[in-house]
Motif scaffolding. Structure first.
Motif, PDB file in Angstrom:
ATOM      1  N   VAL A  97      83.895  73.854   0.421  1.00 38.54           N
ATOM      2  CA  VAL A  97      82.564  73.407   0.839  1.00 38.54           C
ATOM      3  C   VAL A  97      81.592  74.578   0.737  1.00 38.54           C
ATOM      4  O   VAL A  97      81.739  75.586   1.431  1.00 38.54           O
ATOM      5  N   GLY A  98      80.605  74.433  -0.160  1.00 45.05           N
ATOM      6  CA  GLY A  98      79.603  75.482  -0.306  1.00 45.05           C
ATOM      7  C   GLY A  98      79.383  75.924  -1.736  1.00 45.05           C
ATOM      8  O   GLY A  98      78.974  77.058  -1.980  1.00 45.05           O
ATOM      9  N   ARG A  99      79.617  75.023  -2.688  1.00 42.63           N
ATOM     10  CA  ARG A  99      79.354  75.399  -4.073  1.00 42.63           C
ATOM     11  C   ARG A  99      77.847  75.589  -4.271  1.00 42.63           C
ATOM     12  O   ARG A  99      77.037  74.756  -3.871  1.00 42.63           O
ATOM     13  N   PRO A 130      88.058  67.677  -8.571  1.00 39.15           N
ATOM     14  CA  PRO A 130      86.622  68.005  -8.519  1.00 39.15           C
ATOM     15  C   PRO A 130      85.890  67.307  -7.385  1.00 39.15           C
ATOM     16  O   PRO A 130      84.835  67.784  -6.949  1.00 39.15           O
ATOM     17  N   ARG A 131      86.450  66.192  -6.878  1.00 36.54           N
ATOM     18  CA  ARG A 131      85.803  65.507  -5.758  1.00 36.54           C
ATOM     19  C   ARG A 131      85.909  66.317  -4.465  1.00 36.54           C
ATOM     20  O   ARG A 131      85.196  66.034  -3.491  1.00 36.54           O
ATOM     21  N   LEU A 132      86.792  67.328  -4.453  1.00 36.94           N
ATOM     22  CA  LEU A 132      86.982  68.147  -3.257  1.00 36.94           C
ATOM     23  C   LEU A 132      86.123  69.407  -3.256  1.00 36.94           C
ATOM     24  O   LEU A 132      86.251  70.240  -2.361  1.00 36.94           O
ATOM     25  N   ILE A 133      85.268  69.554  -4.236  1.00 31.38           N
ATOM     26  CA  ILE A 133      84.349  70.701  -4.279  1.00 31.38           C
ATOM     27  C   ILE A 133      82.944  70.176  -4.008  1.00 31.38           C
ATOM     28  O   ILE A 133      82.403  69.370  -4.770  1.00 31.38           O
ATOM     29  N   ILE A 134      82.362  70.616  -2.894  1.00 28.43           N
ATOM     30  CA  ILE A 134      81.105  70.050  -2.391  1.00 28.43           C
ATOM     31  C   ILE A 134      80.029  71.131  -2.369  1.00 28.43           C
ATOM     32  O   ILE A 134      80.267  72.259  -1.927  1.00 28.43           O
ATOM     33  N   ASP A 135      78.833  70.774  -2.824  1.00 24.47           N
ATOM     34  CA  ASP A 135      77.701  71.699  -2.759  1.00 24.47           C
ATOM     35  C   ASP A 135      77.334  71.989  -1.311  1.00 24.47           C
ATOM     36  O   ASP A 135      77.566  71.166  -0.412  1.00 24.47           O
ATOM     37  N   GLY A 136      76.731  73.152  -1.101  1.00 18.51           N
ATOM     38  CA  GLY A 136      76.266  73.503   0.243  1.00 18.51           C
ATOM     39  C   GLY A 136      75.429  74.751   0.219  1.00 18.51           C
ATOM     40  O   GLY A 136      75.600  75.611  -0.653  1.00 18.51           O
ATOM     41  N   ASP A 137      74.503  74.849   1.176  1.00 24.58           N
ATOM     42  CA  ASP A 137      73.607  76.008   1.229  1.00 24.58           C
ATOM     43  C   ASP A 137      73.971  76.991   2.331  1.00 24.58           C
ATOM     44  O   ASP A 137      73.196  77.879   2.668  1.00 24.58           O
ATOM     45  N   GLY A 138      75.168  76.827   2.910  1.00 23.84           N
ATOM     46  CA  GLY A 138      75.625  77.793   3.904  1.00 23.84           C
ATOM     47  C   GLY A 138      75.178  77.515   5.320  1.00 23.84           C
ATOM     48  O   GLY A 138      75.423  78.325   6.212  1.00 23.84           O
ATOM     49  N   GLY A 146      77.486  71.754   6.187  1.00 22.77           N
ATOM     50  CA  GLY A 146      78.898  71.516   6.466  1.00 22.77           C
ATOM     51  C   GLY A 146      79.128  70.136   7.046  1.00 22.77           C
ATOM     52  O   GLY A 146      80.090  69.436   6.670  1.00 22.77           O
ATOM     53  N   ARG A 147      78.259  69.728   7.959  1.00 17.48           N
ATOM     54  CA  ARG A 147      78.382  68.384   8.548  1.00 17.48           C
ATOM     55  C   ARG A 147      78.217  67.314   7.472  1.00 17.48           C
ATOM     56  O   ARG A 147      78.993  66.350   7.399  1.00 17.48           O
ATOM     57  N   ALA A 148      77.213  67.498   6.597  1.00 19.86           N
ATOM     58  CA  ALA A 148      76.970  66.526   5.542  1.00 19.86           C
ATOM     59  C   ALA A 148      78.131  66.472   4.550  1.00 19.86           C
ATOM     60  O   ALA A 148      78.484  65.394   4.043  1.00 19.86           O
ATOM     61  N   ALA A 149      78.742  67.626   4.279  1.00 19.17           N
ATOM     62  CA  ALA A 149      79.870  67.663   3.344  1.00 19.17           C
ATOM     63  C   ALA A 149      81.048  66.871   3.882  1.00 19.17           C
ATOM     64  O   ALA A 149      81.707  66.134   3.139  1.00 19.17           O
ATOM     65  N   ALA A 150      81.334  67.030   5.164  1.00 22.08           N
ATOM     66  CA  ALA A 150      82.439  66.280   5.754  1.00 22.08           C
ATOM     67  C   ALA A 150      82.178  64.778   5.672  1.00 22.08           C
ATOM     68  O   ALA A 150      83.074  63.988   5.342  1.00 22.08           O
ATOM     69  N   GLU A 151      80.946  64.357   5.949  1.00 16.86           N
ATOM     70  CA  GLU A 151      80.612  62.934   5.861  1.00 16.86           C
ATOM     71  C   GLU A 151      80.744  62.428   4.430  1.00 16.86           C
ATOM     72  O   GLU A 151      81.186  61.296   4.194  1.00 16.86           O
ATOM     73  N   LEU A 152      80.376  63.280   3.458  1.00 13.40           N
ATOM     74  CA  LEU A 152      80.469  62.880   2.061  1.00 13.40           C
ATOM     75  C   LEU A 152      81.918  62.631   1.653  1.00 13.40           C
ATOM     76  O   LEU A 152      82.199  61.745   0.833  1.00 13.40           O
ATOM     77  N   MET A 153      82.844  63.393   2.228  1.00 13.29           N
ATOM     78  CA  MET A 153      84.262  63.192   1.926  1.00 13.29           C
ATOM     79  C   MET A 153      84.705  61.774   2.290  1.00 13.29           C
ATOM     80  O   MET A 153      85.475  61.140   1.563  1.00 13.29           O
ATOM     81  N   ALA A 159      79.235  79.238   9.375  1.00 14.27           N
ATOM     82  CA  ALA A 159      78.243  78.231   9.764  1.00 14.27           C
ATOM     83  C   ALA A 159      78.593  76.887   9.142  1.00 14.27           C
ATOM     84  O   ALA A 159      78.511  75.836   9.794  1.00 14.27           O
ATOM     85  N   THR A 160      78.992  76.910   7.874  1.00 15.77           N
ATOM     86  CA  THR A 160      79.408  75.677   7.206  1.00 15.77           C
ATOM     87  C   THR A 160      80.636  75.089   7.877  1.00 15.77           C
ATOM     88  O   THR A 160      80.722  73.872   8.103  1.00 15.77           O
ATOM     89  N   ALA A 161      81.602  75.940   8.209  1.00 14.45           N
ATOM     90  CA  ALA A 161      82.829  75.478   8.858  1.00 14.45           C
ATOM     91  C   ALA A 161      82.522  74.822  10.199  1.00 14.45           C
ATOM     92  O   ALA A 161      83.137  73.807  10.568  1.00 14.45           O
TER      93      ALA A 161
END
Length: 340
Positions: free
Chosen positions: A188-190, A217-225, A230-237, A253-255
């Motif tokens: 999380v944080g590409r 590739p579905r397990l690699i999520i963009d993020g701005d740190g 991080g919350r949005a990435a978990a929901e996207l999963m 912070a993402t974690a």
């Protein structure tokens, strides 16, 4: 009315119990004077009031003994501890610090450069990841001041750099998750445009590749740190229906955002999902579960960056123009073996 007699270098030498030459070296080349002697001279300068004379001399030499620090966000959890290291080393060498909080605003960066152009600062410490806007764009700026990048390198420029080994740290983090039995590990944080994120993603990929694990590739999520990313990435999963057993996050912070999202869904952490961060910020040990992470040696980063800059200011050639420090694995309660 009597005019107080101005202190002289002879007065300082007499009070400190050293020679005039030693006082001169303590002022101009403090690294060549023993710590105890330098403290005696500094104390004598303060007691005699010779400081004003020393400042005037610095102006005549077009040296300020000040370092300008440009940071995009002084509230960043990593900044304060790096700053302590910078200040510790600068103080030992007779330098002070000026801090410019740029807020990623080009006009603020340009404004802060007046400290360089007016000889109020001798060198630059950059946290921004790029050269300041306006620097080197006029004939007067053709000769750039000595500068060192910290935490994030300045790409495409020959700027000395001090930071953590992001690739190796992320590789160690991913290998720790693999050692616990995880094979579906999300990153999380590409952010390909940010060097730190890119290096940490590369470390993650290297660890999985070395273990013979195919990367989904579905397990690699963009993020701005940020925590929100991080919350949005978990929901996207959950939307993708491509759940991992572990999340490796680009920073703490993402974690924390991932943990907040999973706690809100009432998952039992780490029994159902493991989460790992990077940085070891102060809040990492207070969230539930406490965060397993990679600790950056921030204080040492600051010291090493200032050592490198002052070497450049002295006209000396540094041993290396890139200093990469090792991150330390910190084991807490957010990582365990996957279910089943």
């Amino acid at each position: 009315m009597l005019q107080q007699k101005l202190a002289t270098i002879e007065d300082v030498a007499a009070m400190a119990g050293v020679s005039i030459a030693t006082v001169s070296r303590a002022i101009n080349e403090p690294t060549k004077v023993a710590d105890a002697t330098r403290r005696k001279v500094t104390d004598a300068i303060a007691r005699t009031g010779y400081t004003t004379n020393a400042m005037a001399r610095s102006l005549r030499m077009r040296r300020s003994n000040m370092i300008l620090i440009l940071a995009p966000d002084v509230g960043d959890p990593n900044f304060s501890n790096i700053l302590v290291g910078l200040e510790t080393e600068a103080s030992k060498r007779g330098y002070g610090l000026l801090i410019g909080n740029t807020q990623n605003d080009p006009s603020r960066e340009t404004d802060y450069l007046r400290f360089i152009s007016s000889n109020q600062a001798d060198g630059l410490i950059l946290f921004t990841g790029h050269l300041p806007f306006g620097l080197g764009q006029s004939p007067a700026d053709a000769r750039l001041p000595p500068m060192v990048a910290v935490n994030e390198p300045v790409l495409g420029e020959d700027i000395p750099f001090v930071g953590v080994d992001n690739f190796e740290g992320a590789r160690v983090a991913a290998e720790h998750l693999i050692s616990q039995g995880h094979r579906r590990i999300a990153f999380v944080g590409r952010a390909p445009n940010r060097e730190i994120n890119r290096l940490r993603e590369d470390g993650y990929r290297a660890a999985l590749g070395g273990a013979g694990i195919n990367i989904d590739p579905r397990l690699i999520i963009d993020g701005d740190g940020t925590t929100e990313s991080g919350r949005a990435a978990a929901e996207l999963m959950f939307v993708r229906d491509a759940l991992p057993t572990a999340f490796l996050c680009v920073n703490d912070a993402t974690a924390m955002g991932v943990i907040i999202a999973l706690n809100a869904r009432r998952y039992d952490l780490p029994r159902q999902f493991s989460v790992m961060g990077f940085d070891d910020i102060s809040f990492a040990s207070f969230i539930t579960p406490s965060l397993t992470t990679m600790k950056q040696p921030r204080h040492r980063m600051g010291e090493a960056a200032m050592e490198l800059l002052l070497t450049l200011l002295a006209g000396e050639k540094p041993g290396s123009r890139e200093v990469l420090l090792r991150a330390e694995l910190i084991l807490r309660n957010s990582v365990t073996r996957p279910p089943g």
